[in-house]
Design an enzyme around this catalytic site. Structure first.
Site, PDB file in Angstrom:
ATOM      1  N   CYS A 148      -2.732   5.922  -8.631  1.00  0.00           N
ATOM      2  CA  CYS A 148      -2.542   4.570  -8.415  1.00  0.00           C
ATOM      3  C   CYS A 148      -3.926   4.241  -8.226  1.00  0.00           C
ATOM      4  O   CYS A 148      -4.388   2.938  -8.614  1.00  0.00           O
ATOM      5  CB  CYS A 148      -1.471   4.556  -7.118  1.00  0.00           C
ATOM      6  SG  CYS A 148      -2.325   5.319  -5.790  1.00  0.00           S
ATOM      7  N   ASN A 311      -0.138   0.152  -4.177  1.00  0.00           N
ATOM      8  CA  ASN A 311      -0.190   1.770  -4.459  1.00  0.00           C
ATOM      9  C   ASN A 311       0.958   2.315  -4.840  1.00  0.00           C
ATOM     10  O   ASN A 311       1.351   3.537  -5.388  1.00  0.00           O
ATOM     11  CB  ASN A 311      -0.966   2.557  -3.655  1.00  0.00           C
ATOM     12  CG  ASN A 311      -0.307   2.629  -2.125  1.00  0.00           C
ATOM     13  OD1 ASN A 311      -0.818   1.459  -1.431  1.00  0.00           O
ATOM     14  ND2 ASN A 311       0.556   3.286  -1.736  1.00  0.00           N
TER      15      ASN A 311
END
EC number: 1.2.1.13
Length: 314
Positions: A148, A311
């Site tokens: 991420c 994320n």
């Protein structure tokens, strides 16, 4: 494969897409149908899923009337991928991230595997949308979508390097805690991650900055960084400081980001001019949102850029 944070969010996200070419027809998760349906429907971070989620029988759930088979096997070679004519496995367990592990899905009959994490080993290619996805070869059976943080960092690093030339730099990643940390102090291979996640700022390692070189090879050896895990459940932020070749100023840098966000990186990069905080970026689709008010330049060649990302979703 794996129906944790990434697997469930992938399915949630897919349900919001119109005319998608993808259809989820199977889930492999050790929790079975009861866990899969409940945790998909009710989420502490995202709230209740706006979809009709039901248990059909001991081996199936349905989402908005579409049946999904649920299997439970810790050995990917025993999964019914061939029988079900699976085109693509989303490998979201964080376990089968090297060639021997991911290849077990191919052995079971799947055509391709997408690893939702950094891959172990240089033989698995890494692709980041907006950065090097155009290099994808259809002959690749197993690929990695990176982390991420790399997905946040790489797009705006690409802009910085193309426009101003990056000499070197460091990154501090302020990252929400994850399931890899302990709720209360307990054993962990990383002694800092062993400490209570909701009570501490936890310094730890991250390979995100170095991994940028996997998708932008000319930056190999030029970036490094650390992560600080903080007591928030979702949304993280990257603070990058780089030395650049071309003399510049903050407004010029922000304008370069805005130009890219409106052009080649549309849908991948965004720029925010508002004084926002982390929760405002929850479920943000883009990989990276530049906080323009925090862009700084010292001495015309030292640049600080701050970018937000969800994320679990971006």
């Amino acid at each position: 494969n794996g129906f944790g944070r990434i697997g469930r969010n992938f399915l949630r996200c897919l349900e919001t897409r119109q005319n998608s070419l993808l259809e989820v027809i199977a889930i492999n998760d050790s929790g079975g149908v009861k866990q899969a349906s409940h945790l998909l429907k009710y989420d502490s971070t995202l709230g209740k899923f706006d979809a009709d989620v039901k248990i059909v029988d001991d081996g199936h759930i349905s989402v908005n009337g579409k049946s999904i088979r649920v299997v439970s096997s810790r050995d990917p070679t025993k999964l019914p991928w061939g029988e079900m004519e699976i085109d693509l496995v989303i490998e979201g367990t964080g376990v089968f991230i090297d060639t021997p592990g991911a290849s077990k899905h191919i052995e079971a009959g799947a055509k391709k595997v997408l690893i939702t994490a950094p891959a172990k080993g240089s033989d698995i290619p890494t692709y980041v949308v907006g950065v090097n996805a155009h290099d994808y070869k259809h002959s690749d059976a197993i690929i990695s979508n990176a982390s991420c943080t790399t997905n946040c960092l790489a797009p705006f690093v690409k802009v910085l390097d193309e426009k101003f030339g990056i000499v070197k730099g460091t990154m501090t990643n302020t990252h929400s805690y994850t399931g890899d940390q302990r709720l209360l102090d307990a054993s962990h291979r990383d002694l800092r991650r062993a400490r209570a996640a909701a009570l501490n700022i936890v310094p730890t390692t991250t390979g995100a900055a170095k991994a940028v070189a996997l998708v932008l090879p000319k930056l190999k050896g030029k970036l490094n960084g650390i992560a600080l895990r903080v007591p928030t459940p979702n949304v993280s932020v990257v603070d990058l400081v780089v030395q650049v070749e071309k003399k510049t100023f903050a407004e010029e840098i922000n304008n370069a980001f805005k130009e890219a966000a409106a052009g080649s990186l549309n849908g991948v990069l965004a720029v925010s001019d508002e004084p926002l905080v982390s929760v405002d970026f929850r479920c943000t689709d883009v990989s990276s949102t530049i906080d323009s008010s925090l862009t700084m330049v010292m001495g015309a060649d030292m640049v600080k850029v701050v970018a937000w990302y969800d994320n679990e979703w971006g």
